[in-house]
Design a protein around this motif. Sequence first.
Motif, PDB file in Angstrom:
ATOM      1  N   SER A  12      -8.365  -0.036  -2.282  1.00  0.00           N
ATOM      2  CA  SER A  12      -6.912   0.087  -2.190  1.00  0.00           C
ATOM      3  C   SER A  12      -6.565   1.492  -1.710  1.00  0.00           C
ATOM      4  O   SER A  12      -6.978   2.476  -2.328  1.00  0.00           O
ATOM      5  CB  SER A  12      -6.276  -0.164  -3.554  1.00  0.00           C
ATOM      6  OG  SER A  12      -6.485  -1.500  -3.926  1.00  0.00           O
ATOM      7  N   ARG A  14      -3.733   4.289  -0.944  1.00  0.00           N
ATOM      8  CA  ARG A  14      -2.377   4.636  -1.389  1.00  0.00           C
ATOM      9  C   ARG A  14      -1.882   5.924  -0.749  1.00  0.00           C
ATOM     10  O   ARG A  14      -0.961   6.553  -1.254  1.00  0.00           O
ATOM     11  CB  ARG A  14      -2.348   4.708  -2.925  1.00  0.00           C
ATOM     12  CG  ARG A  14      -2.706   3.367  -3.572  1.00  0.00           C
ATOM     13  CD  ARG A  14      -2.572   3.367  -5.086  1.00  0.00           C
ATOM     14  NE  ARG A  14      -2.845   2.042  -5.643  1.00  0.00           N
ATOM     15  CZ  ARG A  14      -4.049   1.620  -6.050  1.00  0.00           C
ATOM     16  NH1 ARG A  14      -5.093   2.421  -5.951  1.00  0.00           N
ATOM     17  NH2 ARG A  14      -4.206   0.400  -6.546  1.00  0.00           N
ATOM     18  N   GLN A  66       7.057   2.270  -4.838  1.00  0.00           N
ATOM     19  CA  GLN A  66       5.694   2.707  -4.500  1.00  0.00           C
ATOM     20  C   GLN A  66       5.749   3.306  -3.086  1.00  0.00           C
ATOM     21  O   GLN A  66       5.616   2.596  -2.080  1.00  0.00           O
ATOM     22  CB  GLN A  66       4.712   1.538  -4.592  1.00  0.00           C
ATOM     23  CG  GLN A  66       4.641   0.935  -6.002  1.00  0.00           C
ATOM     24  CD  GLN A  66       3.601  -0.165  -6.105  1.00  0.00           C
ATOM     25  OE1 GLN A  66       2.414   0.085  -6.236  1.00  0.00           O
ATOM     26  NE2 GLN A  66       4.052  -1.415  -6.042  1.00  0.00           N
ATOM     27  N   TRP A 120      -3.213  -4.350  -1.793  1.00  0.00           N
ATOM     28  CA  TRP A 120      -2.505  -5.560  -2.250  1.00  0.00           C
ATOM     29  C   TRP A 120      -1.350  -5.124  -3.134  1.00  0.00           C
ATOM     30  O   TRP A 120      -1.550  -4.393  -4.114  1.00  0.00           O
ATOM     31  CB  TRP A 120      -3.475  -6.440  -3.043  1.00  0.00           C
ATOM     32  CG  TRP A 120      -2.928  -7.793  -3.350  1.00  0.00           C
ATOM     33  CD1 TRP A 120      -1.914  -8.084  -4.221  1.00  0.00           C
ATOM     34  CD2 TRP A 120      -3.342  -9.041  -2.786  1.00  0.00           C
ATOM     35  NE1 TRP A 120      -1.674  -9.439  -4.227  1.00  0.00           N
ATOM     36  CE2 TRP A 120      -2.531 -10.046  -3.365  1.00  0.00           C
ATOM     37  CE3 TRP A 120      -4.324  -9.399  -1.848  1.00  0.00           C
ATOM     38  CZ2 TRP A 120      -2.680 -11.400  -3.033  1.00  0.00           C
ATOM     39  CZ3 TRP A 120      -4.458 -10.740  -1.523  1.00  0.00           C
ATOM     40  CH2 TRP A 120      -3.642 -11.726  -2.105  1.00  0.00           C
ATOM     41  N   GLY A 122       1.400  -6.444  -5.627  1.00  0.00           N
ATOM     42  CA  GLY A 122       1.927  -7.557  -6.410  1.00  0.00           C
ATOM     43  C   GLY A 122       3.146  -7.146  -7.219  1.00  0.00           C
ATOM     44  O   GLY A 122       3.863  -8.002  -7.736  1.00  0.00           O
ATOM     45  N   ARG A 159     -16.660  -2.227 -11.416  1.00  0.00           N
ATOM     46  CA  ARG A 159     -16.592  -3.685 -11.530  1.00  0.00           C
ATOM     47  C   ARG A 159     -17.510  -4.131 -12.653  1.00  0.00           C
ATOM     48  O   ARG A 159     -18.499  -3.460 -12.958  1.00  0.00           O
ATOM     49  CB  ARG A 159     -17.032  -4.364 -10.224  1.00  0.00           C
ATOM     50  CG  ARG A 159     -16.103  -4.121  -9.041  1.00  0.00           C
ATOM     51  CD  ARG A 159     -14.758  -4.792  -9.227  1.00  0.00           C
ATOM     52  NE  ARG A 159     -14.017  -4.895  -7.987  1.00  0.00           N
ATOM     53  CZ  ARG A 159     -13.103  -4.022  -7.560  1.00  0.00           C
ATOM     54  NH1 ARG A 159     -12.802  -2.967  -8.289  1.00  0.00           N
ATOM     55  NH2 ARG A 159     -12.482  -4.202  -6.413  1.00  0.00           N
TER      56      ARG A 159
HETATM   57  C1  LIG Z   1      -2.622  -9.464  -7.557  1.00  0.00           C
HETATM   58  C2  LIG Z   1      -2.760  -7.980  -7.317  1.00  0.00           C
HETATM   59  C3  LIG Z   1      -1.652  -7.167  -7.448  1.00  0.00           C
HETATM   60  C4  LIG Z   1      -1.742  -5.800  -7.192  1.00  0.00           C
HETATM   61  N1  LIG Z   1      -0.604  -5.032  -7.193  1.00  0.00           N
HETATM   62  C5  LIG Z   1      -0.685  -3.709  -6.887  1.00  0.00           C
HETATM   63  C6  LIG Z   1       0.484  -2.917  -6.766  1.00  0.00           C
HETATM   64  O1  LIG Z   1       1.619  -3.386  -6.877  1.00  0.00           O
HETATM   65  N2  LIG Z   1       0.334  -1.598  -6.485  1.00  0.00           N
HETATM   66  C7  LIG Z   1      -0.889  -1.015  -6.296  1.00  0.00           C
HETATM   67  O2  LIG Z   1      -0.938   0.195  -6.036  1.00  0.00           O
HETATM   68  N3  LIG Z   1      -2.030  -1.755  -6.370  1.00  0.00           N
HETATM   69  C8  LIG Z   1      -1.958  -3.073  -6.652  1.00  0.00           C
HETATM   70  N4  LIG Z   1      -3.094  -3.854  -6.667  1.00  0.00           N
HETATM   71  C9  LIG Z   1      -4.405  -3.234  -6.360  1.00  0.00           C
HETATM   72  C10 LIG Z   1      -5.336  -3.145  -7.576  1.00  0.00           C
HETATM   73  O3  LIG Z   1      -4.860  -2.157  -8.461  1.00  0.00           O
HETATM   74  C11 LIG Z   1      -6.753  -2.806  -7.065  1.00  0.00           C
HETATM   75  O4  LIG Z   1      -7.192  -3.826  -6.198  1.00  0.00           O
HETATM   76  C12 LIG Z   1      -7.762  -2.666  -8.215  1.00  0.00           C
HETATM   77  O5  LIG Z   1      -7.425  -1.579  -9.033  1.00  0.00           O
HETATM   78  C13 LIG Z   1      -9.187  -2.451  -7.696  1.00  0.00           C
HETATM   79  O6  LIG Z   1      -9.232  -1.326  -6.847  1.00  0.00           O
HETATM   80  P1  LIG Z   1      -9.750  -1.443  -5.336  1.00  0.00           P
HETATM   81  O7  LIG Z   1      -8.815  -2.372  -4.596  1.00  0.00           O
HETATM   82  O8  LIG Z   1      -9.675  -0.033  -4.791  1.00  0.00           O
HETATM   83  O9  LIG Z   1     -11.138  -1.958  -5.353  1.00  0.00           O
HETATM   84  C14 LIG Z   1      -3.004  -5.217  -6.883  1.00  0.00           C
HETATM   85  C15 LIG Z   1      -4.118  -6.045  -6.737  1.00  0.00           C
HETATM   86  C16 LIG Z   1      -3.998  -7.410  -6.927  1.00  0.00           C
HETATM   87  C17 LIG Z   1      -5.207  -8.290  -6.690  1.00  0.00           C
END
Ligand SMILES: Cc1cc2nc3c(=O)[nH]c(=O)nc-3n(C[C@H](O)[C@H](O)[C@H](O)COP(=O)(O)O)c2cc1C
Length: 171
Positions: A12, A14, A66, A120, A122, A159
Amino acid sequence: MEFYEVIKSRKSIRKYKSDPIPEPVLERILDAGRLAPSAKNIQPWKFIVVKDAQIKKQLVAACRNQEFIGQAPVVICAVALEKIAWCRMGGYWSSYPVDLAIALEHIMLAATNEGLGTCWIGAYEEKEVKRILNIPEDVKVIALTPLGYPDQTPEPKPRKPLSEIISTDKF
Ligand SMILES: Cc1cc2nc3c(=O)[nH]c(=O)nc-3n(C[C@H](O)[C@H](O)[C@H](O)COP(=O)(O)O)c2cc1C
């Protein structure tokens, strides 16, 4: 990029650079979504590609402020055409969240392969997102993602080990 390298590299993002995404790159990424599987091959999806700065600003507000979402040159909003989706999955539920999640993940992995970042999202107010993007009443907002060149290199998030999530033959 090698396939497992893509899987491992996706994180993710940011923080984004403002550098524009070349159109052929954007098209390849969106095409990866188009090629995703879906129940009965119904493809109950639309992807709204937002480039307009004012609209992105409004989306930031609809996504709990955000701010990083608005930094990216593109924001993709994945929406589901609930009415046409297959509604007998497992005998009782609709496939649309699964269909959309697969397609958006295709897009996110393709973005990683192109050196682009995604996240992502949500945490959004569906009513607000629908108003901002003129999304019809009977269409569901599934997720958004910013899309842009990363301006950070996050450490991988932990994980669960395979031993905790895999079982053999029975639950
Ligand atoms: C259904 C879902 C909703 C999420 N919503 C947010 C969000 O609103 N803001 C955000 O910064 N990350 C959001 N994430 C990202 C997760 O925090 C992130 O995928 C998780 O912490 C694992 O980190 P990585 O993606 O770096 O592997 C979301 C992920 C998923 C699957």
